[in-house]
Enzyme design. Structure first.
Site, PDB file in Angstrom:
ATOM      1  N   ARG A  56       0.843  -1.214   0.000  1.00  0.00           N
ATOM      2  CA  ARG A  56       0.000   0.000   0.000  1.00  0.00           C
ATOM      3  C   ARG A  56       0.870   1.251   0.000  1.00  0.00           C
ATOM      4  O   ARG A  56       0.489   2.305  -0.483  1.00  0.00           O
ATOM      5  CB  ARG A  56      -0.970   0.008   1.193  1.00  0.00           C
ATOM      6  CG  ARG A  56      -1.833   1.267   1.213  1.00  0.00           C
ATOM      7  CD  ARG A  56      -3.091   1.200   2.085  1.00  0.00           C
ATOM      8  NE  ARG A  56      -2.970   0.374   3.250  1.00  0.00           N
ATOM      9  CZ  ARG A  56      -2.241   0.672   4.330  1.00  0.00           C
ATOM     10  NH1 ARG A  56      -1.581   1.809   4.381  1.00  0.00           N
ATOM     11  NH2 ARG A  56      -2.200  -0.161   5.352  1.00  0.00           N
ATOM     12  N   TYR A 109     -15.854  15.848 -15.336  1.00  0.00           N
ATOM     13  CA  TYR A 109     -16.267  14.447 -15.321  1.00  0.00           C
ATOM     14  C   TYR A 109     -17.363  14.263 -14.259  1.00  0.00           C
ATOM     15  O   TYR A 109     -17.313  14.870 -13.185  1.00  0.00           O
ATOM     16  CB  TYR A 109     -15.039  13.591 -14.996  1.00  0.00           C
ATOM     17  CG  TYR A 109     -15.308  12.123 -14.956  1.00  0.00           C
ATOM     18  CD1 TYR A 109     -15.590  11.409 -16.112  1.00  0.00           C
ATOM     19  CD2 TYR A 109     -15.280  11.430 -13.754  1.00  0.00           C
ATOM     20  CE1 TYR A 109     -15.829  10.055 -16.073  1.00  0.00           C
ATOM     21  CE2 TYR A 109     -15.515  10.068 -13.702  1.00  0.00           C
ATOM     22  CZ  TYR A 109     -15.793   9.388 -14.868  1.00  0.00           C
ATOM     23  OH  TYR A 109     -16.032   8.042 -14.826  1.00  0.00           O
ATOM     24  N   ASP A 181      -7.249  18.245 -14.801  1.00  0.00           N
ATOM     25  CA  ASP A 181      -7.472  16.834 -15.118  1.00  0.00           C
ATOM     26  C   ASP A 181      -7.183  16.680 -16.608  1.00  0.00           C
ATOM     27  O   ASP A 181      -7.939  17.157 -17.449  1.00  0.00           O
ATOM     28  CB  ASP A 181      -8.920  16.460 -14.769  1.00  0.00           C
ATOM     29  CG  ASP A 181      -9.262  15.006 -15.105  1.00  0.00           C
ATOM     30  OD1 ASP A 181      -8.587  14.418 -15.976  1.00  0.00           O
ATOM     31  OD2 ASP A 181     -10.213  14.470 -14.505  1.00  0.00           O
ATOM     32  N   LYS A 206      -8.116   5.424 -19.123  1.00  0.00           N
ATOM     33  CA  LYS A 206      -8.596   5.781 -20.454  1.00  0.00           C
ATOM     34  C   LYS A 206      -7.490   5.590 -21.499  1.00  0.00           C
ATOM     35  O   LYS A 206      -7.050   4.486 -21.713  1.00  0.00           O
ATOM     36  CB  LYS A 206      -9.152   7.209 -20.419  1.00  0.00           C
ATOM     37  CG  LYS A 206     -10.137   7.462 -19.274  1.00  0.00           C
ATOM     38  CD  LYS A 206     -11.426   6.682 -19.400  1.00  0.00           C
ATOM     39  CE  LYS A 206     -12.294   6.738 -18.156  1.00  0.00           C
ATOM     40  NZ  LYS A 206     -12.608   8.092 -17.685  1.00  0.00           N
TER      41      LYS A 206
HETATM   42  C1  LIG Z   1     -12.828   8.573 -16.447  1.00  0.00           C
HETATM   43  C2  LIG Z   1     -12.443   9.901 -15.967  1.00  0.00           C
HETATM   44  C3  LIG Z   1     -12.159  10.104 -14.608  1.00  0.00           C
HETATM   45  C4  LIG Z   1     -12.266   9.011 -13.591  1.00  0.00           C
HETATM   46  O1  LIG Z   1     -11.366   7.984 -13.848  1.00  0.00           O
HETATM   47  P1  LIG Z   1     -11.633   6.475 -13.351  1.00  0.00           P
HETATM   48  O2  LIG Z   1     -10.352   5.803 -13.714  1.00  0.00           O
HETATM   49  O3  LIG Z   1     -12.824   5.973 -14.085  1.00  0.00           O
HETATM   50  O4  LIG Z   1     -11.875   6.536 -11.896  1.00  0.00           O
HETATM   51  C5  LIG Z   1     -11.775  11.375 -14.211  1.00  0.00           C
HETATM   52  N1  LIG Z   1     -11.691  12.397 -15.098  1.00  0.00           N
HETATM   53  C6  LIG Z   1     -11.965  12.222 -16.394  1.00  0.00           C
HETATM   54  C7  LIG Z   1     -11.840  13.383 -17.317  1.00  0.00           C
HETATM   55  C8  LIG Z   1     -12.351  10.977 -16.890  1.00  0.00           C
HETATM   56  O5  LIG Z   1     -12.625  10.818 -18.181  1.00  0.00           O
END
Ligand SMILES: *Cc1c(COP(=O)(O)O)cnc(C)c1O
Length: 395
Positions: A56, A109, A181, A206
């Site tokens: 962890r 998001y 982000d 992603k």
């Molecule tokens: C998918 C996504 C998230 C969250 O990511 P996870 O891996 O699904 O928790 C955060 N910000 C954006 C822009 C995303 O497309």
């Protein structure tokens, strides 16, 4: 000799020796790491030697992914987390305290929006949403206790561009952290630190990992003290990742540049193709001349448009149903960045909780789709869209 003294040890040590080394990063699922002596452990905890103790707190597979993303973003010591939302949580919950105020982009998001609306206020952290393309609007939302502004460079699903340079100037003047982000844009198209951001966040799930088989996130700050606070919080809250997920993500990241360039080129071509189809009312792609933020997209993304295309079909929900049925081989699935092209329909998924009026204000009709373009042959993909649009909108 007793029976026991001849029995094999449960954990033989050391591992077999090899003068050569593996080319592929070994998967290290070990939760615990054994040290030679208490003195050796002291040296490790005091940072005089590097070593792992408990997964962890850190493990080789997470570090390999973290250093790879650090290099891509121009960051140092970034933290890999168990999901993109774990990275968002690490930033917001690891750095803010009750009494602080946060401004978030109004098209973040969905789960980030939920955190703004529900979780931060529950913990005594006030939030305001504002359009990140309008610096004056964000400035008007700031309060004396505003600590952080969180935005995405390209919004979902209408692909509007935030005024990152303007926001960076505003935040610097006011001593506020700017967190970006960078999931949609990826460091291939945009590096937030080069534009004055203080914190960068990723959902590695992603495009970076790219195969829809792993959830992972990343957060790094330019200020190493902030990164360290985030790391400690992620370890304490248990937001850190599993070795296998990191191992898979590294494997995906090896081909990230090639996948991104290919998907982006196909997306640009698909956007132009869609714009010429009867039954398509509108196409949104950041570098197209008809995109409301084309100038800013060209400036911020260096002429790159990324792999997302949004478009609006004539004919509402009935046409949308017919379209997903007719779109052969394309998954109707609420994700992005997969090697295969995926379709998302905001009205029935990411934006279903909004009222019809709010969706209309955002331009999200029942005919609106967001396409995450994958690695299919561009001509085959164009033919699939031609056929599906025709089937969905004929009659
Ligand atoms: C998918 C996504 C998230 C969250 O990511 P996870 O891996 O699904 O928790 C955060 N910000 C954006 C822009 C995303 O497309």
């Amino acid at each position: 000799m007793t029976r026991n003294s001849r029995g094999s040890l449960v954990r033989p040590h050391p591992l077999p020796d090899s003068a050569s080394h593996p080319v592929v990063t070994p998967l290290s699922p070990s939760v615990v790491y054994a040290s030679d002596t208490p003195d050796a452990l002291d040296a490790q905890y005091e940072g005089r030697v590097h070593g792992y103790t408990y997964s962890r707190e850190g493990h080789p597979n997470a570090d390999v992914v973290a250093r790879r993303l650090d290099a891509m973003e121009g960051a140092e010591g970034g933290v890999v987390t168990g999901s993109g939302m774990a990275a968002v949580s690490t930033v917001l919950l690891g750095l803010l305290k009750a009494g602080d105020h946060v401004v978030g982009g109004n098209q973040l998001y969905g789960r980030s929006l939920r955190m703004m609306a529900e979780d931060l206020p529950r913990l005594g952290i006030a939030t305001t949403l504002a359009d990140p393309g309008d610096v004056a609007g964000v400035a008007a939302a700031l309060r004396p206790e505003t600590r952080l502004v969180l935005v995405e460079a390209v919004s979902n699903p209408t692909l509007r561009l935030a005024d990152i340079d303007g926001l960076a100037t505003l935040c610097r003047e006011r001593g506020i952290l700017l967190a970006v982000d960078n999931t949609f844009t990826t460091p291939r198209a945009f590096r937030p630190f080069d534009h004055g951001a203080d914190i960068v966040i990723h959902s590695i799930t992603k495009l970076l990992a790219g195969h829809s088989d792993v959830m992972l996130g990343y957060a790094a700050a330019r200020d190493s003290d902030l990164t360290e606070r985030m790391r400690v919080f992620a370890v304490t809250a248990g937001l850190t990742p599993s070795p296998f997920d990191c191992w898979l993500a590294e494997r995906g990241m090896l081909s990230f540049d090639l996948r991104f360039d290919r998907a982006q080129a196909t997306a640009a071509a698909l956007a132009d193709h869609l714009a010429g189809l009867r039954g398509v009312r509108q196409v949104l792609y950041p570098t197209r001349a008809d995109h409301p933020d084309a100038t800013r997209a060209n400036a911020l993304l260096g002429g790159q448009g990324c792999n997302m295309v949004s478009f609006e079909l004539d004919g509402g929900r009935a046409a949308a149903n017919a379209f997903t049925r007719a779109a052969e081989g394309l998954s109707f699935a609420p994700t992005l960045g997969d090697v295969g092209t995926t379709l998302s329909h905001p009205a029935s998924s990411s934006h279903r909780a909004l009222s019809a009026e709010t969706r209309a204000e955002l331009g999200l009709s029942e005919g609106f789709f967001r396409v995450s373009v994958g690695l299919e042959d561009p001509e085959r993909l164009a033919a699939i869209f031609t056929e599906a649009v025709a089937q969905a909108t004929s009659g």
